[in-house]
Design a protein around this motif. Sequence first.
Motif, PDB file in Angstrom:
ATOM      1  N   ALA A  39       0.759  -1.297   0.190  1.00 31.33           N
ATOM      2  CA  ALA A  39       0.165   0.089   0.119  1.00 31.33           C
ATOM      3  C   ALA A  39       0.879   1.458   0.028  1.00 31.33           C
ATOM      4  O   ALA A  39       1.934   1.254   0.297  1.00 31.33           O
ATOM      5  N   ALA A  40       0.393   2.492  -0.292  1.00 34.95           N
ATOM      6  CA  ALA A  40       0.987   3.584  -0.613  1.00 34.95           C
ATOM      7  C   ALA A  40       1.655   4.005   0.484  1.00 34.95           C
ATOM      8  O   ALA A  40       1.200   4.202   1.799  1.00 34.95           O
ATOM      9  N   GLY A  41       2.962   3.953   0.585  1.00 33.71           N
ATOM     10  CA  GLY A  41       3.959   4.610   2.064  1.00 33.71           C
ATOM     11  C   GLY A  41       4.016   3.278   2.845  1.00 33.71           C
ATOM     12  O   GLY A  41       4.297   3.818   4.096  1.00 33.71           O
ATOM     13  N   ARG A  42       3.905   2.439   2.657  1.00 36.18           N
ATOM     14  CA  ARG A  42       3.830   1.159   3.458  1.00 36.18           C
ATOM     15  C   ARG A  42       4.579   0.020   3.311  1.00 36.18           C
ATOM     16  O   ARG A  42       5.154   0.010   2.172  1.00 36.18           O
TER      17      ARG A  42
ATOM     18  N   PRO B  82      23.989  10.408  -2.121  1.00 29.39           N
ATOM     19  CA  PRO B  82      22.545  10.688  -2.742  1.00 29.39           C
ATOM     20  C   PRO B  82      21.894   9.477  -3.209  1.00 29.39           C
ATOM     21  O   PRO B  82      20.721   9.510  -3.226  1.00 29.39           O
ATOM     22  N   GLY B  83      22.814   8.687  -3.625  1.00 29.58           N
ATOM     23  CA  GLY B  83      22.226   7.257  -4.393  1.00 29.58           C
ATOM     24  C   GLY B  83      21.633   6.556  -3.418  1.00 29.58           C
ATOM     25  O   GLY B  83      20.953   5.640  -3.761  1.00 29.58           O
ATOM     26  N   ASP B  84      22.160   6.667  -2.223  1.00 28.29           N
ATOM     27  CA  ASP B  84      21.377   5.926  -1.108  1.00 28.29           C
ATOM     28  C   ASP B  84      19.937   6.008  -0.813  1.00 28.29           C
ATOM     29  O   ASP B  84      19.516   5.330   0.089  1.00 28.29           O
ATOM     30  N   SER B  85      19.507   7.282  -1.294  1.00 27.06           N
ATOM     31  CA  SER B  85      18.139   7.753  -0.865  1.00 27.06           C
ATOM     32  C   SER B  85      17.150   6.556  -1.213  1.00 27.06           C
ATOM     33  O   SER B  85      17.498   6.338  -2.499  1.00 27.06           O
ATOM     34  N   ALA B  86      16.267   6.036  -0.284  1.00 26.11           N
ATOM     35  CA  ALA B  86      15.615   5.000  -0.782  1.00 26.11           C
ATOM     36  C   ALA B  86      14.569   4.617   0.575  1.00 26.11           C
ATOM     37  O   ALA B  86      14.631   5.125   1.382  1.00 26.11           O
ATOM     38  N   VAL B  87      13.809   3.562   0.166  1.00 25.85           N
ATOM     39  CA  VAL B  87      13.241   2.988   1.293  1.00 25.85           C
ATOM     40  C   VAL B  87      13.953   1.767   1.663  1.00 25.85           C
ATOM     41  O   VAL B  87      14.201   1.004   0.758  1.00 25.85           O
ATOM     42  N   TYR B  88      14.074   1.674   2.849  1.00 25.98           N
ATOM     43  CA  TYR B  88      14.959   0.434   3.239  1.00 25.98           C
ATOM     44  C   TYR B  88      14.014  -0.637   4.016  1.00 25.98           C
ATOM     45  O   TYR B  88      13.616  -0.107   5.057  1.00 25.98           O
ATOM     46  N   PHE B  89      14.220  -1.804   4.007  1.00 25.09           N
ATOM     47  CA  PHE B  89      13.292  -2.804   4.691  1.00 25.09           C
ATOM     48  C   PHE B  89      14.072  -4.040   5.217  1.00 25.09           C
ATOM     49  O   PHE B  89      14.971  -4.365   4.475  1.00 25.09           O
ATOM     50  N   CYS B  90      13.810  -4.227   6.372  1.00 27.89           N
ATOM     51  CA  CYS B  90      14.341  -5.554   6.741  1.00 27.89           C
ATOM     52  C   CYS B  90      13.576  -6.601   6.540  1.00 27.89           C
ATOM     53  O   CYS B  90      11.944  -6.454   6.647  1.00 27.89           O
ATOM     54  N   ALA B  91      13.708  -7.901   6.391  1.00 24.80           N
ATOM     55  CA  ALA B  91      12.934  -8.760   6.302  1.00 24.80           C
ATOM     56  C   ALA B  91      13.423 -10.211   6.879  1.00 24.80           C
ATOM     57  O   ALA B  91      14.497 -10.195   7.297  1.00 24.80           O
ATOM     58  N   GLU B  92      12.450 -11.052   7.272  1.00 24.04           N
ATOM     59  CA  GLU B  92      12.746 -12.330   7.993  1.00 24.04           C
ATOM     60  C   GLU B  92      12.491 -13.437   7.050  1.00 24.04           C
ATOM     61  O   GLU B  92      11.540 -13.515   6.364  1.00 24.04           O
ATOM     62  N   GLY B 106       9.650  -0.690   6.822  1.00 24.66           N
ATOM     63  CA  GLY B 106      10.483   0.128   6.021  1.00 24.66           C
ATOM     64  C   GLY B 106      10.777   1.427   6.608  1.00 24.66           C
ATOM     65  O   GLY B 106      10.047   1.903   7.378  1.00 24.66           O
ATOM     66  N   THR B 107      11.671   1.989   6.239  1.00 26.36           N
ATOM     67  CA  THR B 107      12.370   3.331   6.436  1.00 26.36           C
ATOM     68  C   THR B 107      12.759   4.281   5.297  1.00 26.36           C
ATOM     69  O   THR B 107      13.604   3.646   4.521  1.00 26.36           O
ATOM     70  N   SER B 108      12.277   5.431   5.332  1.00 22.07           N
ATOM     71  CA  SER B 108      12.515   6.016   4.032  1.00 22.07           C
ATOM     72  C   SER B 108      13.940   6.778   4.518  1.00 22.07           C
ATOM     73  O   SER B 108      13.685   7.840   5.435  1.00 22.07           O
ATOM     74  N   LEU B 109      14.982   6.866   3.638  1.00 19.75           N
ATOM     75  CA  LEU B 109      16.170   7.686   3.870  1.00 19.75           C
ATOM     76  C   LEU B 109      16.188   8.745   2.810  1.00 19.75           C
ATOM     77  O   LEU B 109      16.060   8.445   1.888  1.00 19.75           O
ATOM     78  N   THR B 110      16.537   9.863   3.247  1.00 18.67           N
ATOM     79  CA  THR B 110      16.791  10.927   2.462  1.00 18.67           C
ATOM     80  C   THR B 110      18.259  11.492   2.562  1.00 18.67           C
ATOM     81  O   THR B 110      18.605  11.740   3.891  1.00 18.67           O
ATOM     82  N   VAL B 111      19.087  11.647   1.635  1.00 16.64           N
ATOM     83  CA  VAL B 111      20.422  12.076   1.790  1.00 16.64           C
ATOM     84  C   VAL B 111      20.376  13.699   1.381  1.00 16.64           C
ATOM     85  O   VAL B 111      19.879  13.764  -0.053  1.00 16.64           O
ATOM     86  N   ILE B 112      20.698  14.288   2.150  1.00 18.81           N
ATOM     87  CA  ILE B 112      20.727  15.881   1.856  1.00 18.81           C
ATOM     88  C   ILE B 112      22.158  16.058   1.259  1.00 18.81           C
ATOM     89  O   ILE B 112      23.252  16.087   2.025  1.00 18.81           O
ATOM     90  N   PRO B 113      22.239  16.714   0.160  1.00 19.89           N
ATOM     91  CA  PRO B 113      23.638  17.031  -0.513  1.00 19.89           C
ATOM     92  C   PRO B 113      24.126  17.996   0.272  1.00 19.89           C
ATOM     93  O   PRO B 113      23.726  18.883   0.887  1.00 19.89           O
TER      94      PRO B 113
END
Lengths: 112, 113
Positions: A39-42, B82-92, B106-113
Amino acid sequence: SQTIHQWPATLVQPVGSPLSLECTVEGTSNPNLYWYRQAAGRGLQLLFYSIGIDQISSEVPQNLSASRPQDRQFILSSKKLLLSDSGFYLCAWSNWGETEAFFGQGTRLTVV
Amino acid sequence: GENVGLHLPTLSVQEGDNSIINCAYSNSASDYFIWYKQESGKGPQFIIDIRSNMDKRQGQRVTVLLNKTVKHLSLQIAATQPGDSAVYFCAERRRQTGNQFYFGTGTSLTVIP
């Protein structure tokens, strides 16, 4: 090399219409196959998992079904879509016992 | 998987700094933990994994730490770009019933130039 194809990339469907999303894998045999929904943002929710032809386990009760008519083909279906079925659908494959799953580019489904 | 309904937490870091992304898990039966990176509009990509009997594993610019006592996993990215900006997920991965992978929020990572 192995590749995974998922189509279509985007889809807009009315409520109550059927759905068929297809995923195929090339370059490997007997892959484990997965359908996820995001889902969006999840996060990613595992919907279906398959270890072989016609061997599919459903992870959550829902309005969707999956089929695996061939070794490298995985299909996600619905007879009647609901608004809540909107999301980003991802197909993935892995080799048995390995920890890396390879994802397709996804299908963005909007039910209107 | 757990917590798939929660909104993504966000993290902003300056380019060149180190990033630490955290993940909590609940299932003690998982035999591997995996980190994925998802760029906008694409499917997730594998970064690194760690077996449940290890507490640290290093890759190229990334380190994963596993604390089984508190069921916590972290991904450290050195010299964030900057190329590391993305959403990072852990998985089991849970092997008792197959080869299923269950993802965190998930965590959204933003890299500020």
